[in-house]
Design a protein around this motif. Structure first.
Motif, short mmCIF file in Angstrom:
data_model
loop_
_atom_site.label_atom_id
_atom_site.label_comp_id
_atom_site.label_asym_id
_atom_site.label_seq_id
_atom_site.Cartn_x
_atom_site.Cartn_y
_atom_site.Cartn_z
N MET A 1 13.08 40.91 69.42
CA MET A 1 13.99 40.89 70.56
C MET A 1 14.26 42.32 71.03
O MET A 1 14.56 43.19 70.22
CB MET A 1 15.30 40.20 70.15
N ASN A 2 14.17 42.55 72.32
CA ASN A 2 14.43 43.86 72.88
C ASN A 2 15.94 44.06 73.02
O ASN A 2 16.60 43.32 73.74
CB ASN A 2 13.74 43.99 74.24
N ARG A 3 16.44 45.04 72.31
CA ARG A 3 17.87 45.32 72.36
C ARG A 3 18.11 46.65 73.05
O ARG A 3 18.64 47.58 72.46
CB ARG A 3 18.45 45.32 70.95
N GLY A 4 17.75 46.73 74.29
CA GLY A 4 17.92 47.95 75.07
C GLY A 4 19.29 48.01 75.73
O GLY A 4 20.19 47.20 75.45
N THR A 5 19.42 48.95 76.65
CA THR A 5 20.69 49.17 77.33
C THR A 5 21.17 47.93 78.07
O THR A 5 22.36 47.59 78.02
CB THR A 5 20.55 50.36 78.29
N ALA A 6 20.25 47.22 78.75
CA ALA A 6 20.65 46.03 79.51
C ALA A 6 21.21 44.94 78.59
O ALA A 6 22.21 44.29 78.92
CB ALA A 6 19.46 45.49 80.30
N ARG B 1 31.01 50.44 68.38
CA ARG B 1 30.30 50.48 67.09
C ARG B 1 30.48 49.17 66.31
O ARG B 1 29.54 48.64 65.74
CB ARG B 1 30.83 51.67 66.28
N ASP B 2 31.70 48.62 66.33
CA ASP B 2 31.98 47.37 65.60
C ASP B 2 31.28 46.18 66.23
O ASP B 2 30.80 45.30 65.51
CB ASP B 2 33.49 47.12 65.52
N VAL B 3 31.23 46.14 67.55
CA VAL B 3 30.55 45.04 68.23
C VAL B 3 29.06 45.06 67.89
O VAL B 3 28.46 44.03 67.58
CB VAL B 3 30.76 45.11 69.76
N VAL B 4 28.46 46.25 67.93
CA VAL B 4 27.03 46.39 67.63
C VAL B 4 26.75 45.95 66.19
O VAL B 4 25.83 45.17 65.93
CB VAL B 4 26.55 47.83 67.88
N ALA B 5 27.55 46.43 65.25
CA ALA B 5 27.35 46.06 63.84
C ALA B 5 27.56 44.57 63.63
O ALA B 5 26.84 43.94 62.84
CB ALA B 5 28.31 46.86 62.96
N GLU B 6 28.51 43.99 64.32
CA GLU B 6 28.77 42.55 64.17
C GLU B 6 27.59 41.72 64.69
O GLU B 6 27.19 40.74 64.05
CB GLU B 6 30.04 42.19 64.94
N PRO C 1 24.01 49.66 62.52
CA PRO C 1 22.99 49.90 63.53
C PRO C 1 22.23 51.21 63.29
O PRO C 1 22.77 52.15 62.70
CB PRO C 1 23.78 49.97 64.83
N THR C 2 21.00 51.24 63.77
CA THR C 2 20.22 52.48 63.72
C THR C 2 20.70 53.40 64.84
O THR C 2 21.43 52.96 65.74
CB THR C 2 18.72 52.18 63.91
N SER C 3 20.27 54.63 64.81
CA SER C 3 20.70 55.57 65.85
C SER C 3 20.18 55.15 67.22
O SER C 3 20.87 55.31 68.23
CB SER C 3 20.25 56.99 65.52
N SER C 4 18.97 54.60 67.29
CA SER C 4 18.45 54.18 68.60
C SER C 4 19.24 52.98 69.14
O SER C 4 19.47 52.89 70.35
CB SER C 4 16.96 53.84 68.52
N GLU C 5 19.66 52.08 68.28
CA GLU C 5 20.49 50.96 68.72
C GLU C 5 21.85 51.44 69.21
O GLU C 5 22.36 50.98 70.23
CB GLU C 5 20.66 49.95 67.59
N MET C 6 22.44 52.39 68.50
CA MET C 6 23.73 52.94 68.93
C MET C 6 23.58 53.73 70.23
O MET C 6 24.47 53.70 71.08
CB MET C 6 24.34 53.81 67.84
N ASN C 7 22.47 54.45 70.39
CA ASN C 7 22.25 55.19 71.63
C ASN C 7 22.17 54.23 72.82
O ASN C 7 22.73 54.51 73.89
CB ASN C 7 20.99 56.05 71.55
N ALA C 8 21.47 53.13 72.66
CA ALA C 8 21.37 52.14 73.74
C ALA C 8 22.75 51.55 74.05
O ALA C 8 23.12 51.39 75.22
CB ALA C 8 20.39 51.04 73.36
N ALA C 9 23.53 51.24 73.03
CA ALA C 9 24.87 50.70 73.24
C ALA C 9 25.78 51.75 73.88
O ALA C 9 26.60 51.42 74.75
CB ALA C 9 25.46 50.22 71.92
N ARG C 10 25.63 53.00 73.47
CA ARG C 10 26.43 54.08 74.06
C ARG C 10 26.11 54.24 75.54
O ARG C 10 27.00 54.35 76.38
CB ARG C 10 26.18 55.39 73.31
N ARG C 11 24.81 54.23 75.87
CA ARG C 11 24.41 54.33 77.29
C ARG C 11 24.98 53.15 78.08
O ARG C 11 25.46 53.32 79.21
CB ARG C 11 22.89 54.37 77.42
N ALA C 12 24.94 51.97 77.50
CA ALA C 12 25.47 50.78 78.17
C ALA C 12 26.97 50.93 78.42
O ALA C 12 27.47 50.59 79.50
CB ALA C 12 25.19 49.54 77.33
#
Length: 140
Positions: A1-6, A25-30, A36-47
């Motif tokens: 599954m693509n978990r990008g900014t969108a 951070r909590d929503v992503v981990a949940e 989350p990895t740094s790339s997953e957090m970066n995408a969530a941060r950009r979002a």
């Protein structure tokens, strides 16, 4: 599954529709059910930044206890990026606002920003009182 900014943008907006303040951070981990990895957090941060720039929420840097409505932070707690639709929270803690609809991309905290001016007006009297108390202690 693509978990990008969108993906994270839609998920964060969905969560904001049911909760006034969320810790990114909590929503992503949940959702991931792991750290989350740094790339997953970066995408969530950009979002989260895009949500704030669109004016759909205000991005704040808060201690998790503040985001939950508690008065003080716990010892050792780190600040976290939070999205909020609670205008009262943003007005009560203007110095914690990172980005809102009034701040365009590339905005940085500086002395000319409205958030800094509001925080200075709120904290000024408290800071002056603390400085007076310190000078009295040092004179003893």
């Amino acid at each position: 599954m693509n978990r990008g900014t969108a993906f994270w943008r839609e998920l964060l907006l969905t969560r904001l529709s049911s909760e006034p303040t969320i810790i990114v951070r909590d929503v992503v981990a949940e959702v991931l059910e792991r750290q989350p990895t740094s790339s997953e957090m970066n995408a969530a941060r950009r979002a989260s930044h895009r949500i704030a720039e669109a004016g759909e929420a205000v991005l704040m840097s808060l201690y998790p206890s503040q985001a939950r409505g508690e008065d003080c932070s716990r010892f050792g707690e780190r600040r976290a990026s939070c999205l909020t639709t609670d205008d009262a929270l943003a007005r009560r803690l203007p110095f914690c606002v990172e980005r809102s609809a009034t701040q365009k991309p590339g905005w940085w905290k500086d002395r000319d920003s409205e958030a800094f001016k509001q925080a200075s007006a709120v904290a000024g009297p408290e800071l002056e009182a603390a400085e007076r108390a310190l000078s009295q202690l040092l004179r003893r």
